[in-house]
Write an enzyme that holds these catalytic residues in place. Structure first.
Site, PDB file in Angstrom:
ATOM      1  CD  GLU A 210      -2.168  -7.560   2.802  1.00 51.99           C
ATOM      2  OE1 GLU A 210      -1.999  -6.403   2.382  1.00 51.99           O
ATOM      3  OE2 GLU A 210      -2.489  -7.809   3.981  1.00 51.99           O
TER       4      GLU A 210
ATOM      5  CD  GLU B 221       1.713  -5.547   5.631  1.00 57.17           C
ATOM      6  OE1 GLU B 221       2.529  -6.438   5.953  1.00 57.17           O
ATOM      7  OE2 GLU B 221       0.892  -5.670   4.697  1.00 57.17           O
TER       8      GLU B 221
ATOM      9  N   GLY C  92       0.587  -5.018   0.829  1.00 55.98           N
ATOM     10  CA  GLY C  92      -0.579  -5.074  -0.052  1.00 55.98           C
ATOM     11  C   GLY C  92      -0.269  -5.711  -1.394  1.00 55.98           C
TER      12      GLY C  92
ATOM     13  CB  ALA D  91      -0.878  -0.020   1.245  1.00 62.79           C
TER      14      ALA D  91
HETATM   15  N1  CAA Z   1       4.629   3.178  -0.622  1.00 62.26           N
HETATM   16  C1  CAA Z   1       5.078   4.336  -1.165  1.00 62.26           C
HETATM   17  N2  CAA Z   1       6.263   4.456  -1.791  1.00 62.26           N
HETATM   18  C2  CAA Z   1       7.042   3.364  -1.885  1.00 62.26           C
HETATM   19  C3  CAA Z   1       6.649   2.133  -1.353  1.00 62.26           C
HETATM   20  C4  CAA Z   1       5.374   2.056  -0.704  1.00 62.26           C
HETATM   21  N3  CAA Z   1       4.903   0.899  -0.207  1.00 62.26           N
HETATM   22  N4  CAA Z   1       7.640   1.232  -1.587  1.00 62.26           N
HETATM   23  C5  CAA Z   1       8.603   1.894  -2.240  1.00 62.26           C
HETATM   24  N5  CAA Z   1       8.249   3.169  -2.432  1.00 62.26           N
HETATM   25  C6  CAA Z   1       9.012   4.236  -3.091  1.00 62.26           C
HETATM   26  C7  CAA Z   1      10.191   4.695  -2.234  1.00 62.26           C
HETATM   27  O1  CAA Z   1       9.762   5.638  -1.262  1.00 62.26           O
HETATM   28  C8  CAA Z   1      11.100   5.271  -3.289  1.00 62.26           C
HETATM   29  O2  CAA Z   1      10.656   6.556  -3.616  1.00 62.26           O
HETATM   30  P1  CAA Z   1      11.722   7.773  -3.810  1.00 62.26           P
HETATM   31  O3  CAA Z   1      12.592   7.324  -4.960  1.00 62.26           O
HETATM   32  O4  CAA Z   1      10.852   8.946  -4.130  1.00 62.26           O
HETATM   33  O5  CAA Z   1      12.474   7.871  -2.535  1.00 62.26           O
HETATM   34  C9  CAA Z   1      10.871   4.365  -4.491  1.00 62.26           C
HETATM   35  O6  CAA Z   1       9.620   3.726  -4.268  1.00 62.26           O
HETATM   36  C10 CAA Z   1      11.928   3.287  -4.636  1.00 62.26           C
HETATM   37  O7  CAA Z   1      12.014   2.576  -3.401  1.00 62.26           O
HETATM   38  P2  CAA Z   1      13.392   2.350  -2.624  1.00 62.26           P
HETATM   39  O8  CAA Z   1      14.353   3.463  -2.910  1.00 62.26           O
HETATM   40  O9  CAA Z   1      13.064   2.089  -1.183  1.00 62.26           O
HETATM   41  O10 CAA Z   1      13.907   1.029  -3.353  1.00 62.26           O
HETATM   42  P3  CAA Z   1      14.856  -0.116  -2.761  1.00 62.26           P
HETATM   43  O11 CAA Z   1      15.201  -0.971  -3.913  1.00 62.26           O
HETATM   44  O12 CAA Z   1      15.964   0.491  -1.977  1.00 62.26           O
HETATM   45  O13 CAA Z   1      13.932  -0.921  -1.717  1.00 62.26           O
HETATM   46  C11 CAA Z   1      11.896  -2.039  -1.005  1.00 62.26           C
HETATM   47  C12 CAA Z   1      12.829  -1.645  -2.199  1.00 62.26           C
HETATM   48  C13 CAA Z   1      12.617  -3.032  -0.115  1.00 62.26           C
HETATM   49  C14 CAA Z   1      10.674  -2.676  -1.631  1.00 62.26           C
HETATM   50  C15 CAA Z   1      11.540  -0.766  -0.205  1.00 62.26           C
HETATM   51  O14 CAA Z   1      11.081   0.219  -1.104  1.00 62.26           O
HETATM   52  C16 CAA Z   1      10.482  -0.999   0.816  1.00 62.26           C
HETATM   53  O15 CAA Z   1      10.748  -1.535   1.871  1.00 62.26           O
HETATM   54  N6  CAA Z   1       9.214  -0.551   0.526  1.00 62.26           N
HETATM   55  C17 CAA Z   1       8.132  -0.613   1.473  1.00 62.26           C
HETATM   56  C18 CAA Z   1       7.617  -2.048   1.626  1.00 62.26           C
HETATM   57  C19 CAA Z   1       6.502  -2.093   2.644  1.00 62.26           C
HETATM   58  O16 CAA Z   1       6.679  -1.775   3.791  1.00 62.26           O
HETATM   59  N7  CAA Z   1       5.286  -2.492   2.207  1.00 62.26           N
HETATM   60  C20 CAA Z   1       4.127  -2.554   3.062  1.00 62.26           C
HETATM   61  C21 CAA Z   1       3.319  -1.278   2.939  1.00 62.26           C
HETATM   62  S1  CAA Z   1       1.973  -1.201   4.082  1.00 62.26           S
HETATM   63  C22 CAA Z   1       0.765  -2.185   3.460  1.00 62.26           C
HETATM   64  O17 CAA Z   1       0.899  -2.735   2.380  1.00 62.26           O
HETATM   65  C23 CAA Z   1      -0.477  -2.311   4.305  1.00 62.26           C
HETATM   66  C24 CAA Z   1      -1.402  -3.410   3.910  1.00 62.26           C
HETATM   67  O18 CAA Z   1      -1.398  -4.494   4.440  1.00 62.26           O
HETATM   68  C25 CAA Z   1      -2.385  -3.201   2.873  1.00 62.26           C
END
Ligand code: CAA
Length: 258
Positions: free
Chosen positions: A112, A132, A109, A65
């Site tokens: 999911e 999460e 998400g 998400a």
């Molecule tokens: N939401 C918004 N933006 C996101 C995102 C997310 N879930 N995941 C990645 N991005 C964005 C980053 O902020 C980044 O943006 P900028 O370039 O503007 O800084 C861009 O995408 C690239 O990401 P990274 O620089 O972090 O890329 P990476 O290769 O270093 O890492 C990753 C990749 C491990 C996937 C890392 O991006 C990450 O941990 N993302 C979040 C994963 C996460 O926590 N997901 C769960 C979200 S909550 C949820 O989903 C609730 C639910 O149950 C429905």
């Protein structure tokens, strides 16, 4: 409807939806999920489409998400807006088969969403996780419910409680993923699955999907009854006559989806 967060095309009997927010690793915001629902509804109503393939980019199916969209949300915002699954129902209720073609990250998400699909084809780089907990929230779109059903309690607890990612090989071993192929083949493999399905009777494919999903909603006795009713109903189809006659006449069946 003009789409901004997905790209949609028809590939023969397949409806292909590509999640397309590369700047955020296909993070799922309301716009994207609204568009996805609209595209699925269109494919469902389209008689030429047998099944749908849902994919992302090579780097990410979807990284979850959209954290930026959620960060300042209050409890009231989340509750009143029925965040996050308010507009996810269309994925769940789609009656035609939906295949997730996953390369790279399928997290939160994103994992999911893949689990709402009927088949997951994974590229070798695929990584599945429910991280999460790192954000101070539990999964909210089925992670604690569909992951134990697909992969068992041990793996679900491990992934949800530690935020560890599972690679494609582990995901296939535990039953989350149906097939693993090279990353560059993941969409082609999913499209080939649709081509195979297109040789069968669409109403029967829909009956099978409905019946398998029923296995996760009800008791064995009720599920078996549901299955038997579908089996009986199939004798009302022209495709049943065609399928059995084709076998007896030693020729390929020509199903008309009726
Ligand atoms: N939401 C918004 N933006 C996101 C995102 C997310 N879930 N995941 C990645 N991005 C964005 C980053 O902020 C980044 O943006 P900028 O370039 O503007 O800084 C861009 O995408 C690239 O990401 P990274 O620089 O972090 O890329 P990476 O290769 O270093 O890492 C990753 C990749 C491990 C996937 C890392 O991006 C990450 O941990 N993302 C979040 C994963 C996460 O926590 N997901 C769960 C979200 S909550 C949820 O989903 C609730 C639910 O149950 C429905």
């Amino acid at each position: 409807m003009a789409y901004s967060a997905i790209v949609v095309e028809k590939r023969g009997p397949a409806g292909l939806v590509r999640l397309n927010r590369p700047e955020a690793l296909n993070a799922l915001n309301d716009t994207l999920v609204d568009e996805l629902g609209h595209a699925l509804a269109g494919f469902e109503a389209d008689d030429a489409i047998v099944a749908i393939v849902l994919t992302g980019s090579e780097k990410a199916f979807a990284a979850g998400a959209d954290i930026a969209a959620m960060a300042t949300m209050s409890w009231m915002d989340a509750y009143r807006g029925d965040y996050i699954t308010r507009n996810w129902e269309r994925v769940k209720t789609c009656r035609k088969p939906v295949i997730a073609a996953v390369s790279g990250f399928a997290l939160g998400g994103g994992c999911e969403l893949a689990m709402m699909c009927d088949i997951i084809v994974a590229g070798e780089s695929a990584k599945f996780g429910q991280p999460e907990v790192r954000l101070g929230i539990p999964p909210g779109a089925g992670g604690t419910q569909r992951l134990p059903r697909a992969a068992g309690k041990a793996k679900a607890m491990d992934l949800c409680l530690t935020a560890r990612f599972m690679d494609a090989a582990e995901a296939e071993r535990v039953g989350l993923v149906s097939r693993i192929v090279a990353d560059e083949r993941v969409v082609d493999e999913a499209l080939a699955i649709v081509d195979t399905m297109a040789g069968y009777s669409l109403p029967v494919l829909m009956m099978i999907k409905e019946s398998v999903n029923r296995a996760f909603e009800t008791t064995l006795t009720e599920g078996l009854l549901f299955e038997r009713r579908s089996f009986h109903a199939a004798f009302g189809l022209e495709d049943q006559k065609e399928g059995m006659n084709a076998f007896l006449e030693k020729r390929k069946a020509d199903f008309r989806h009726r």
